[in-house]
Write a protein that holds these residues in place. Structure first.
Motif, PDB file in Angstrom:
ATOM      1  N   LEU A 188       0.838  -1.206   0.000  1.00 23.20           N
ATOM      2  CA  LEU A 188       0.000   0.000   0.000  1.00 23.20           C
ATOM      3  C   LEU A 188       0.871   1.253   0.000  1.00 23.20           C
ATOM      4  O   LEU A 188       0.590   2.232  -0.703  1.00 23.20           O
ATOM      5  CB  LEU A 188      -0.923   0.012   1.229  1.00 23.20           C
ATOM      6  N   THR A 189       1.955   1.204   0.783  1.00 29.02           N
ATOM      7  CA  THR A 189       2.857   2.351   0.863  1.00 29.02           C
ATOM      8  C   THR A 189       3.552   2.575  -0.480  1.00 29.02           C
ATOM      9  O   THR A 189       3.685   3.709  -0.952  1.00 29.02           O
ATOM     10  CB  THR A 189       3.911   2.098   1.971  1.00 29.02           C
ATOM     11  N   GLU A 190       3.973   1.471  -1.082  1.00 28.43           N
ATOM     12  CA  GLU A 190       4.605   1.536  -2.405  1.00 28.43           C
ATOM     13  C   GLU A 190       3.656   2.186  -3.425  1.00 28.43           C
ATOM     14  O   GLU A 190       4.074   3.032  -4.224  1.00 28.43           O
ATOM     15  CB  GLU A 190       4.918   0.111  -2.857  1.00 28.43           C
ATOM     16  N   ALA A 191       2.380   1.793  -3.352  1.00 26.92           N
ATOM     17  CA  ALA A 191       1.392   2.344  -4.296  1.00 26.92           C
ATOM     18  C   ALA A 191       1.189   3.850  -4.078  1.00 26.92           C
ATOM     19  O   ALA A 191       0.967   4.610  -5.025  1.00 26.92           O
ATOM     20  CB  ALA A 191       0.069   1.595  -4.155  1.00 26.92           C
ATOM     21  N   ILE A 192       1.253   4.267  -2.799  1.00 26.21           N
ATOM     22  CA  ILE A 192       1.092   5.703  -2.505  1.00 26.21           C
ATOM     23  C   ILE A 192       2.290   6.481  -3.032  1.00 26.21           C
ATOM     24  O   ILE A 192       2.146   7.579  -3.599  1.00 26.21           O
ATOM     25  CB  ILE A 192       0.955   5.925  -0.970  1.00 26.21           C
ATOM     26  N   ASP A 193       3.500   5.911  -2.843  1.00 26.79           N
ATOM     27  CA  ASP A 193       4.734   6.607  -3.212  1.00 26.79           C
ATOM     28  C   ASP A 193       5.021   6.579  -4.713  1.00 26.79           C
ATOM     29  O   ASP A 193       5.866   7.340  -5.201  1.00 26.79           O
ATOM     30  CB  ASP A 193       5.935   5.986  -2.465  1.00 26.79           C
ATOM     31  N   ASP A 194       4.347   5.682  -5.420  1.00 22.65           N
ATOM     32  CA  ASP A 194       4.564   5.548  -6.864  1.00 22.65           C
ATOM     33  C   ASP A 194       4.265   6.882  -7.566  1.00 22.65           C
ATOM     34  O   ASP A 194       3.169   7.431  -7.415  1.00 22.65           O
ATOM     35  CB  ASP A 194       3.621   4.454  -7.387  1.00 22.65           C
ATOM     36  N   PRO A 195       5.229   7.420  -8.350  1.00 22.54           N
ATOM     37  CA  PRO A 195       4.984   8.703  -9.024  1.00 22.54           C
ATOM     38  C   PRO A 195       3.801   8.626  -9.988  1.00 22.54           C
ATOM     39  O   PRO A 195       3.196   9.652 -10.302  1.00 22.54           O
ATOM     40  CB  PRO A 195       6.291   8.985  -9.775  1.00 22.54           C
ATOM     41  N   GLU A 196       3.460   7.420 -10.419  1.00 26.43           N
ATOM     42  CA  GLU A 196       2.318   7.286 -11.327  1.00 26.43           C
ATOM     43  C   GLU A 196       1.028   6.857 -10.600  1.00 26.43           C
ATOM     44  O   GLU A 196       0.099   6.327 -11.222  1.00 26.43           O
ATOM     45  CB  GLU A 196       2.650   6.284 -12.439  1.00 26.43           C
ATOM     46  N   ALA A 197       1.008   7.083  -9.276  1.00 28.89           N
ATOM     47  CA  ALA A 197      -0.159   6.690  -8.488  1.00 28.89           C
ATOM     48  C   ALA A 197      -1.424   7.370  -9.008  1.00 28.89           C
ATOM     49  O   ALA A 197      -1.382   8.530  -9.433  1.00 28.89           O
ATOM     50  CB  ALA A 197       0.047   7.056  -7.021  1.00 28.89           C
ATOM     51  N   THR A 198      -2.520   6.623  -8.990  1.00 28.93           N
ATOM     52  CA  THR A 198      -3.809   7.178  -9.422  1.00 28.93           C
ATOM     53  C   THR A 198      -4.827   7.036  -8.297  1.00 28.93           C
ATOM     54  O   THR A 198      -4.550   6.416  -7.269  1.00 28.93           O
ATOM     55  CB  THR A 198      -4.342   6.410 -10.649  1.00 28.93           C
TER      56      THR A 198
ATOM     57  N   LEU B 241      -5.232   9.026  -2.534  1.00 25.90           N
ATOM     58  CA  LEU B 241      -5.768   9.847  -3.625  1.00 25.90           C
ATOM     59  C   LEU B 241      -7.240   9.524  -3.911  1.00 25.90           C
ATOM     60  O   LEU B 241      -7.916  10.295  -4.599  1.00 25.90           O
ATOM     61  CB  LEU B 241      -4.954   9.622  -4.904  1.00 25.90           C
ATOM     62  N   ALA B 242      -7.732   8.417  -3.386  1.00 19.23           N
ATOM     63  CA  ALA B 242      -9.110   7.996  -3.682  1.00 19.23           C
ATOM     64  C   ALA B 242     -10.099   9.107  -3.325  1.00 19.23           C
ATOM     65  O   ALA B 242      -9.905   9.813  -2.339  1.00 19.23           O
ATOM     66  CB  ALA B 242      -9.435   6.727  -2.897  1.00 19.23           C
TER      67      ALA B 242
END
Lengths: 241, 241
Positions: free
Chosen positions: B63-73, B80-81
């Protein structure tokens, strides 16, 4: 589920059980889980039961049959056994055998026949003793360090016992603590229900000195329960963080 | 085991978790089970975890990786939800996927990868919300009728919450009740242990207003625990049967 508790203090023992059984939430019934066997002044044994109703009923029926058998011996009747330890061994063996037997029928259905007992008693000339018998028939005994034993849905009612019960607690206070421990359990878990069965055995009496069926709406129990609720709320409000 | 509790009252939310993990009684360790994600003033989400440590660590890491991903949506990052509901759906899906994945490795060993979460949060413009996420990824939400959610070893600490917590309870009293609920659990179950992590989120703040690590011997917690023990004993002595 079930909640049964046995307390042993210097003055004697208190046994308390609920009566709710259920096979699913939509199939609820009332069954006594406390069984008193006494030869007043000579020997008293109280058994509390939790777990599979078919197992506990069968065990109690077989034990009673063995006691009533005109050819009963010290080895077959726990009311004739020369010590409380031997009585609990007879009870444990019967529980273990019956569990194995019923389990064989139930494994096909993925159900369990497990049951456990609290056994409390005293015979003339012996000490009062309190045991917890496991489905496998082995058992543990209450000691000075651990003066109470619980079976069934035991967690909700444990904190109050952990805080107030010691071996030196009076018999009246032990009775009060058992009722409050049950009250907490009744409030938090639907599968434990009224009426309750309460037995008090004074040290040396070798009989049940007080036996009481406590029904829903019982004035004493309601008063105790309300007083405890109010006391907890007042205490909660009074202490500061 | 673990004990985590989340309370939601009108003034805000209180989250409390222990830190003990064990693989058998002889292998005990301390791991944080509270994870705070905040964009102060805009969005706050606190996750409490119970169950298989390998599952909870992997889920939090992903989950943290997904938040930190520069391409997070909005679909991949729960920070961001567009709503808290969608945030908890992202968290639930990740929990479910990870559980299935780890379970495949563990079934051979007859072990379980099950884990559950409490998720509490608020985003600017939205209401504060409190969820319990099950291992399968589905979830339930705290309501006016049921203003608290628990995961892990929840039974010992439930009676006090059942008695004192309502939606109108003050945030200070909710904090006190959470600590007392934990205190009862710590006393009765060895698999729940200090230190504790406590977070208080005021309604509308969209940030953690108070975050506290409470270590063994913490003066405030010790004082509270002692005061509660004394109050319980005094109340017990005062009420009559």
């Amino acid at each position: 589920m079930t909640y049964c508790v046995g307390l042993m203090v210097d003055e004697g023992m208190v046994l308390l059980s609920d009566t709710r059984t259920n096979a699913g939430l939509d199939n609820i019934a009332t069954y006594k889980k406390m069984f008193v066997f006494e030869d007043p002044g000579k020997r008293v044994i109280v058994i509390l039961t939790a777990g599979s109703l078919s197992t506990t009923q069968t065990v109690i029926a077989k034990l009673t049959e063995a006691i009533d058998d005109p050819e009963a011996t010290q080895e077959t009747s726990f009311m004739l056994a020369p010590s409380l330890l031997q009585s609990v061994e007879i009870i444990g063996s019967m529980l273990s055998e019956t569990t194995v037997e019923i389990n064989e029928k139930l494994t096909r259905m993925n159900q369990s026949a497990a049951a456990s007992f609290i056994v409390a008693g005293q015979r003339v000339g012996g000490d009062p003793r309190l045991f917890l018998v496991y489905p496998e028939g082995n058992f543990i005994e209450a000691t000075h360090d651990t003066p109470f034993l619980q079976i069934g849905e035991h967690k909700y009612g444990k904190p109050i016992l952990d805080r107030v019960i010691q071996r030196s607690t009076s018999l009246d206070d032990a009775r009060k603590a058992a009722l409050l421990s049950m009250d907490s359990t009744l409030r938090s878990n639907l599968s434990v229900g009224m009426p309750l069965d309460l037995a008090v055995i004074k040290n040396g009496a070798c009989k049940v000195n007080q036996y009481q069926r406590i029904d829903a709406g019982d004035p004493e129990f309601t008063k105790l329960s309300d007083a405890w609720s109010n006391a907890l709320r007042d205490s909660f409000a009074a202490i500061s963080t």
